[in-house]
Design a protein around this motif. Structure first.
Motif, PDB file in Angstrom:
ATOM      1  N   ASP A 125      17.807  60.801  28.102  1.00 35.00           N
ATOM      2  CA  ASP A 125      18.470  59.685  27.757  1.00 35.00           C
ATOM      3  C   ASP A 125      19.981  59.760  27.514  1.00 35.00           C
ATOM      4  OD1 ASP A 125      15.919  58.473  27.940  1.00 35.00           O
ATOM      5  OD2 ASP A 125      15.705  58.239  25.838  1.00 35.00           O
ATOM      6  N   PHE A 130      22.871  57.787  29.492  1.00 38.20           N
ATOM      7  CA  PHE A 130      23.744  57.323  28.968  1.00 38.20           C
ATOM      8  C   PHE A 130      25.246  57.383  29.278  1.00 38.20           C
ATOM      9  CE2 PHE A 130      26.618  56.295  25.239  1.00 38.20           C
ATOM     10  CZ  PHE A 130      26.588  54.980  25.125  1.00 38.20           C
ATOM     11  N   LYS A 144      29.783  42.539  25.330  1.00 36.97           N
ATOM     12  CA  LYS A 144      28.544  42.177  25.875  1.00 36.97           C
ATOM     13  C   LYS A 144      28.268  42.515  27.258  1.00 36.97           C
ATOM     14  CE  LYS A 144      27.625  38.074  23.076  1.00 36.97           C
ATOM     15  NZ  LYS A 144      27.616  36.757  22.922  1.00 36.97           N
ATOM     16  N   ILE A 156      27.761  46.274  27.643  1.00 36.57           N
ATOM     17  CA  ILE A 156      26.445  46.667  27.288  1.00 36.57           C
ATOM     18  C   ILE A 156      25.459  46.350  28.387  1.00 36.57           C
ATOM     19  CG2 ILE A 156      24.511  46.208  25.866  1.00 36.57           C
ATOM     20  CD1 ILE A 156      26.753  45.896  23.614  1.00 36.57           C
ATOM     21  N   ASN A 157      25.392  45.188  29.134  1.00 39.45           N
ATOM     22  CA  ASN A 157      24.793  44.661  30.095  1.00 39.45           C
ATOM     23  C   ASN A 157      24.953  45.600  31.230  1.00 39.45           C
ATOM     24  OD1 ASN A 157      23.777  42.692  28.685  1.00 39.45           O
ATOM     25  ND2 ASN A 157      25.048  41.075  29.427  1.00 39.45           N
ATOM     26  N   ILE A 171      25.621  48.883  31.144  1.00 38.27           N
ATOM     27  CA  ILE A 171      24.860  50.121  30.775  1.00 38.27           C
ATOM     28  C   ILE A 171      23.489  50.024  30.898  1.00 38.27           C
ATOM     29  CG2 ILE A 171      24.460  51.777  28.842  1.00 38.27           C
ATOM     30  CD1 ILE A 171      27.290  51.229  27.825  1.00 38.27           C
ATOM     31  N   LYS A 172      22.966  48.821  30.342  1.00 36.40           N
ATOM     32  CA  LYS A 172      21.586  48.756  30.613  1.00 36.40           C
ATOM     33  C   LYS A 172      21.030  48.660  31.907  1.00 36.40           C
ATOM     34  CE  LYS A 172      20.873  45.977  26.312  1.00 36.40           C
ATOM     35  NZ  LYS A 172      20.594  44.758  25.741  1.00 36.40           N
ATOM     36  N   LYS A 173      21.955  47.800  32.869  1.00 32.77           N
ATOM     37  CA  LYS A 173      21.556  47.924  34.198  1.00 32.77           C
ATOM     38  C   LYS A 173      21.514  49.342  35.006  1.00 32.77           C
ATOM     39  CE  LYS A 173      22.740  45.574  38.359  1.00 32.77           C
ATOM     40  NZ  LYS A 173      23.865  44.650  38.924  1.00 32.77           N
ATOM     41  N   ILE A 179      21.281  52.210  33.326  1.00 34.77           N
ATOM     42  CA  ILE A 179      20.205  53.192  33.038  1.00 34.77           C
ATOM     43  C   ILE A 179      18.921  52.929  33.521  1.00 34.77           C
ATOM     44  CG2 ILE A 179      18.947  53.915  30.889  1.00 34.77           C
ATOM     45  CD1 ILE A 179      21.357  53.693  29.398  1.00 34.77           C
TER      46      ILE A 179
END
Length: 257
Positions: free
Chosen positions: A199, A203, A247, A250-251, A253-255, A257
């Motif tokens: 993880d 990241f 925001k 973060i979005n 990074i989520k995408k 990962i």
């Protein structure tokens, strides 16, 4: 610490005597009747027990001669107090006595200081434990020890823990025919599992796709613990812009990962 040398305290460890069961019982009976020669032969015939015990303390930097002498005191106590009418092997009874004597010696010479009252409580408990083992040929439970000493269970456990020797991560816990297993090999780390390691790599890869400003915002917000207003003042933009950039970052990074 050199524990494999042939001679310890003037004793040639490669030529230590071993007493068979029949001779042991005969010597023990004579020793109980005051035969000093039989007592001495019993002690000399069980020195290998002391030698095996001091090897457990090989990584503490202690002089093996000192440990051997202290261990012999435990062996002598075991010889003098062993009751053959109980269905217990002498080695089973003697080894804890030898270990206890060595641990007492190490505690008294420990660099970690424990308050006198705690040490007194612990030594009182150890004395009661030793007497209980001598009388019953087994170790007492914590409850039995608390009753014998008149000390509250929690206080007793705390005192005994306080005088325990620190354990090195490199102390061996098992070794037979191959590489030794050390304490550190038995410790699990729930914070650094293979999954968390993967993880973290993911990241870091996702962070590479951010702009330098976005990286700085996330660093100030989540690693330095600053508010969006404090970040805005440091970077020189409005709080609303910080919120929007945060925001978006973060979005992304989520995408990734």
């Amino acid at each position: 610490m050199q524990i494999n040398k042939v001679e310890i305290c003037g004793v040639n460890t490669s030529k230590l005597e071993v007493i068979d069961k029949g001779e042991f019982e005969s010597l023990l009976e004579r020793s109980k009747k005051g035969d000093k020669t039989a007592r001495e032969k019993l002690i000399c015939g069980n020195l290998k027990l002391v030698l095996s015990v001091i090897q457990r303390f090989g990584n503490r930097g202690e002089n093996p001669d000192d440990l051997f002498q202290v261990g012999c005191i435990g062996l002598i106590k075991a010889v003098d107090n062993f009751d053959s009418t109980h269905d217990v092997r002498f080695s089973t009874y003697a080894v804890p006595m030898i270990i206890g004597e060595i641990r007492r010696y190490l505690r008294d010479n420990n660099m970690i200081r424990v308050s006198r009252s705690v040490r007194d409580t612990a030594y009182k408990a150890l004395a009661a434990k030793e007497q209980f083992i001598s009388d019953n040929q087994r170790e007492p439970t914590v409850e039995e020890l608390a009753k014998l000493t008149g000390v509250e269970r929690e206080e007793l456990v705390t005192a005994l823990d306080a005088i325990m020797d620190p354990i090195s991560l490199y102390d061996p816990v098992y070794s037979e025919g191959g590489d030794a297993i050390y304490v550190m090999d038995q410790i699990s780390d729930m914070n650094n599992t293979d999954e968390s390691w993967i993880d973290e790599l993911s990241f870091r890869e996702a962070m590479k796709g951010l702009t330098s400003r976005e990286k700085k915002i996330l660093s100030l917000r989540f690693f330095n613990g600053k508010t969006q207003t404090e970040v805005a003042d440091e970077i020189g933009i409005s709080q609303a812009q910080v919120s929007r950039l945060e925001k978006c970052a973060i979005n992304r990074i989520k995408k990734n990962i």
